[in-house]
Design a protein around this motif. Structure first.
Motif, mmCIF file in Angstrom:
data_model
loop_
_atom_site.group_PDB
_atom_site.id
_atom_site.type_symbol
_atom_site.label_atom_id
_atom_site.label_comp_id
_atom_site.label_asym_id
_atom_site.label_seq_id
_atom_site.Cartn_x
_atom_site.Cartn_y
_atom_site.Cartn_z
ATOM 1 N N THR A 60 0.774 -1.142 0.035
ATOM 2 C CA THR A 60 -0.079 0.098 -0.198
ATOM 3 C C THR A 60 0.942 1.340 -0.037
ATOM 4 O O THR A 60 0.903 2.069 -0.933
ATOM 5 C CB THR A 60 -1.044 -0.121 1.283
ATOM 6 O OG1 THR A 60 -1.697 -0.950 1.204
ATOM 7 C CG2 THR A 60 -1.833 1.231 1.075
ATOM 8 N N GLY A 119 -1.409 -8.979 -2.704
ATOM 9 C CA GLY A 119 -2.506 -9.019 -2.430
ATOM 10 C C GLY A 119 -3.685 -9.385 -3.585
ATOM 11 O O GLY A 119 -3.058 -9.460 -4.876
ATOM 12 N N TYR A 150 -0.896 -10.601 1.299
ATOM 13 C CA TYR A 150 -1.450 -9.591 1.811
ATOM 14 C C TYR A 150 -2.925 -9.423 2.286
ATOM 15 O O TYR A 150 -3.710 -9.277 1.355
ATOM 16 C CB TYR A 150 -1.100 -8.285 1.193
ATOM 17 C CG TYR A 150 -0.994 -6.701 1.320
ATOM 18 C CD1 TYR A 150 -1.134 -6.747 2.689
ATOM 19 C CD2 TYR A 150 -0.933 -5.859 0.443
ATOM 20 C CE1 TYR A 150 -1.504 -5.448 3.129
ATOM 21 C CE2 TYR A 150 -1.121 -4.580 0.808
ATOM 22 C CZ TYR A 150 -1.185 -4.361 2.219
ATOM 23 O OH TYR A 150 -1.301 -3.178 2.715
ATOM 24 N N ASP A 151 -3.039 -9.628 3.548
ATOM 25 C CA ASP A 151 -4.304 -9.868 4.077
ATOM 26 C C ASP A 151 -4.871 -8.322 4.610
ATOM 27 O O ASP A 151 -4.798 -8.300 5.964
ATOM 28 C CB ASP A 151 -4.494 -10.941 5.099
ATOM 29 C CG ASP A 151 -5.839 -11.120 5.504
ATOM 30 O OD1 ASP A 151 -6.910 -10.682 5.005
ATOM 31 O OD2 ASP A 151 -6.010 -12.150 6.431
ATOM 32 N N ASN A 152 -5.272 -7.572 3.748
ATOM 33 C CA ASN A 152 -5.561 -6.192 4.310
ATOM 34 C C ASN A 152 -7.225 -6.143 4.220
ATOM 35 O O ASN A 152 -7.766 -5.913 2.987
ATOM 36 C CB ASN A 152 -4.650 -5.226 3.526
ATOM 37 C CG ASN A 152 -5.332 -3.697 3.953
ATOM 38 O OD1 ASN A 152 -6.472 -3.374 4.320
ATOM 39 N ND2 ASN A 152 -4.345 -2.896 4.013
ATOM 40 N N GLU A 154 -9.339 -3.800 4.481
ATOM 41 C CA GLU A 154 -9.895 -2.632 3.836
ATOM 42 C C GLU A 154 -9.650 -2.628 2.424
ATOM 43 O O GLU A 154 -10.563 -2.321 1.541
ATOM 44 C CB GLU A 154 -9.342 -1.440 4.480
ATOM 45 C CG GLU A 154 -9.880 -1.406 6.178
ATOM 46 C CD GLU A 154 -11.291 -1.045 5.848
ATOM 47 O OE1 GLU A 154 -11.937 -0.429 5.156
ATOM 48 O OE2 GLU A 154 -11.865 -1.538 6.907
ATOM 49 N N LYS A 159 -11.526 -9.668 4.899
ATOM 50 C CA LYS A 159 -10.485 -10.210 5.478
ATOM 51 C C LYS A 159 -10.629 -11.864 5.099
ATOM 52 O O LYS A 159 -11.702 -12.360 4.793
ATOM 53 C CB LYS A 159 -10.536 -10.343 7.178
ATOM 54 C CG LYS A 159 -9.159 -10.905 7.634
ATOM 55 C CD LYS A 159 -9.420 -11.321 9.349
ATOM 56 C CE LYS A 159 -8.272 -12.243 9.609
ATOM 57 N NZ LYS A 159 -7.854 -13.252 8.776
ATOM 58 N N LYS A 178 1.116 -11.232 5.521
ATOM 59 C CA LYS A 178 1.159 -10.267 6.299
ATOM 60 C C LYS A 178 -0.472 -9.956 6.962
ATOM 61 O O LYS A 178 -1.276 -9.487 6.289
ATOM 62 C CB LYS A 178 1.289 -8.986 5.537
ATOM 63 C CG LYS A 178 1.334 -7.559 6.027
ATOM 64 C CD LYS A 178 1.804 -6.529 4.949
ATOM 65 C CE LYS A 178 1.737 -5.195 5.584
ATOM 66 N NZ LYS A 178 0.321 -4.788 5.639
ATOM 67 N N PRO A 180 -3.543 -8.938 9.405
ATOM 68 C CA PRO A 180 -4.095 -7.475 9.654
ATOM 69 C C PRO A 180 -3.968 -7.278 11.134
ATOM 70 O O PRO A 180 -3.452 -7.887 12.008
ATOM 71 C CB PRO A 180 -5.472 -7.619 9.278
ATOM 72 C CG PRO A 180 -5.625 -9.191 9.194
ATOM 73 C CD PRO A 180 -4.455 -9.750 8.891
ATOM 74 N N SER A 271 -7.228 3.813 6.780
ATOM 75 C CA SER A 271 -7.007 3.094 5.485
ATOM 76 C C SER A 271 -7.380 4.171 4.208
ATOM 77 O O SER A 271 -6.939 4.036 3.140
ATOM 78 C CB SER A 271 -7.955 1.898 5.396
ATOM 79 O OG SER A 271 -7.582 0.793 6.282
ATOM 80 N N ASN A 274 -4.012 5.962 3.992
ATOM 81 C CA ASN A 274 -2.918 5.132 4.457
ATOM 82 C C ASN A 274 -1.569 5.525 3.848
ATOM 83 O O ASN A 274 -0.613 5.531 4.558
ATOM 84 C CB ASN A 274 -3.388 3.564 3.929
ATOM 85 C CG ASN A 274 -2.397 2.637 4.380
ATOM 86 O OD1 ASN A 274 -0.879 2.815 4.337
ATOM 87 N ND2 ASN A 274 -2.781 1.246 4.892
#
Length: 334
Positions: A60, A119, A150-152, A154, A159, A178, A180, A271, A274
């Motif tokens: 991000t 992601g 990449y577990d973001n 938002e 999730k 990664k 959250p 977010s 971010n």
């Protein structure tokens, strides 16, 4: 599919996330090449010299979404050549579709990266079947690369579920995630991956997560390491060395330095800004010159920006504290 360059067993210590340094004027949409190459090289050397265990970028606040492909490719090439095998290098290749992601992943593989910070496409939310199919397709296309999921929640519209984690753990190239904001689901996700995937909490939550599974939770991710990583490196040394009490003190310091960074204490609100907030904080800390944000993510409410600057001041002080302690102990001044 073979053994990836980065294996689960090699995921250990502080995985520092760094920005993609931007030249002055990079917030102008008419500027074609915004990459600050000299600062990129300097920052990579600084992070490695100061003891981080891996470098990740172009997630991000690494600005994967706003870099041109040419900029991202050149940036990755500098990361790899500067790191020169001293630590693993992971680069983001997320796009809006599987085919473009695979094209980027193959090019990054050929440049010599060790893995991907990856992601899923986010134009529409991926259900569990599409999510797992996406990661499997990329893994099959570049079996040489380890994948850090990449577990973001938002950025990617939700999730990753515990059931999806269990399926992802069956892909050998998926070596870590990664994770959250630490919460109740962590224990279930940890059980689901069954020792096959490292779940990486953020630095300040590492001690709490580590206590759940000391043999498995042996790495963390850290964006604030780009504000100066000496406290983070000491946290790793103590935690992995068995000094949980000493590590807890440092984790609490990292938590205190982070206070106010999330506007109104909200991850969802954070977010929205971010990229801006992370780059404001890194610039203010002074360890890396992140430069301006690339468009369209330029504006940030001033009250939120001031929270980031206040956090930066605390992180700079914390880094200076541990830098001085190391100098007193070793006689080496960094």
């Amino acid at each position: 599919m073979g053994t990836p360059r980065l294996t689960t067993e090699a995921v250990r210590g502080v995985f520092a996330i760094m920005p993609t340094p931007a030249l002055d004027g990079a917030d102008d949409p008419g500027m074609i090449d915004t990459l600050d190459r000299a600062e990129t090289e300097r920052a990579v050397n600084a992070l490695i010299d100061d003891g981080v265990d891996a470098i990740m970028s172009t997630g991000t606040f690494g600005e994967c979404a706003t870099l041109t492909w040419e900029e991202l490719r050149d940036f990755a090439e500098i990361l790899v050549s500067t790191a020169a095998g001293r630590v693993p290098v992971l680069v983001g290749a997320t796009t809006l579709n599987t085919r473009d992601t695979i094209t980027r992943a193959r090019a990054l593989r050929d440049l010599g990266v060790d893995g991907l910070l990856l992601g899923r496409p986010m134009w529409a939310q991926c259900d569990e079947e599409n999510l797992v199919a996406f990661y499997r397709a990329v893994a099959e296309a570049v079996p040489e690369l380890g994948i850090v999921v990449y577990d973001n929640p938002e950025a990617f519209k939700g999730k990753i579920s515990t059931e999806a984690y269990a399926a992802l753990a069956g892909i050998p190239q998926v070596v870590a995630a990664k994770y959250p904001v630490f919460g109740p689901q962590f224990a279930a996700d940890l059980a689901a991956v069954d020792h096959r995937v490292r779940l990486l909490p953020v630095d300040r939550d590492w001690c709490t997560a580590h206590e759940l599974a000391p043999a498995d939770v042996v790495a963390c991710w850290s964006g604030s390491a780009s504000c100066g990583p000496l406290a983070h490196v000491e946290l790793s040394r103590r935690l992995l060395g068995g000094d949980l009490a000493g590590a807890r003190v440092i984790a609490d310091e990292l938590g205190a330095a982070s206070a106010g960074f999330f506007p109104e204490g909200s991850f969802a609100l954070f977010s929205r800004y971010n990229i801006q907030l992370e780059k404001i904080r890194i610039n203010a800390a002074g360890y890396i010159k992140a430069g301006p944000c690339r468009p369209p993510y330029a504006h940030c409410p001033e009250e939120y920006a001031e929270g980031a600057r206040a956090s930066a001041r605390r992180f700079a002080e914390l880094d200076a504290k541990y830098r001085a302690r190391e100098s007193e102990t070793t006689g080496v001044q960094r």
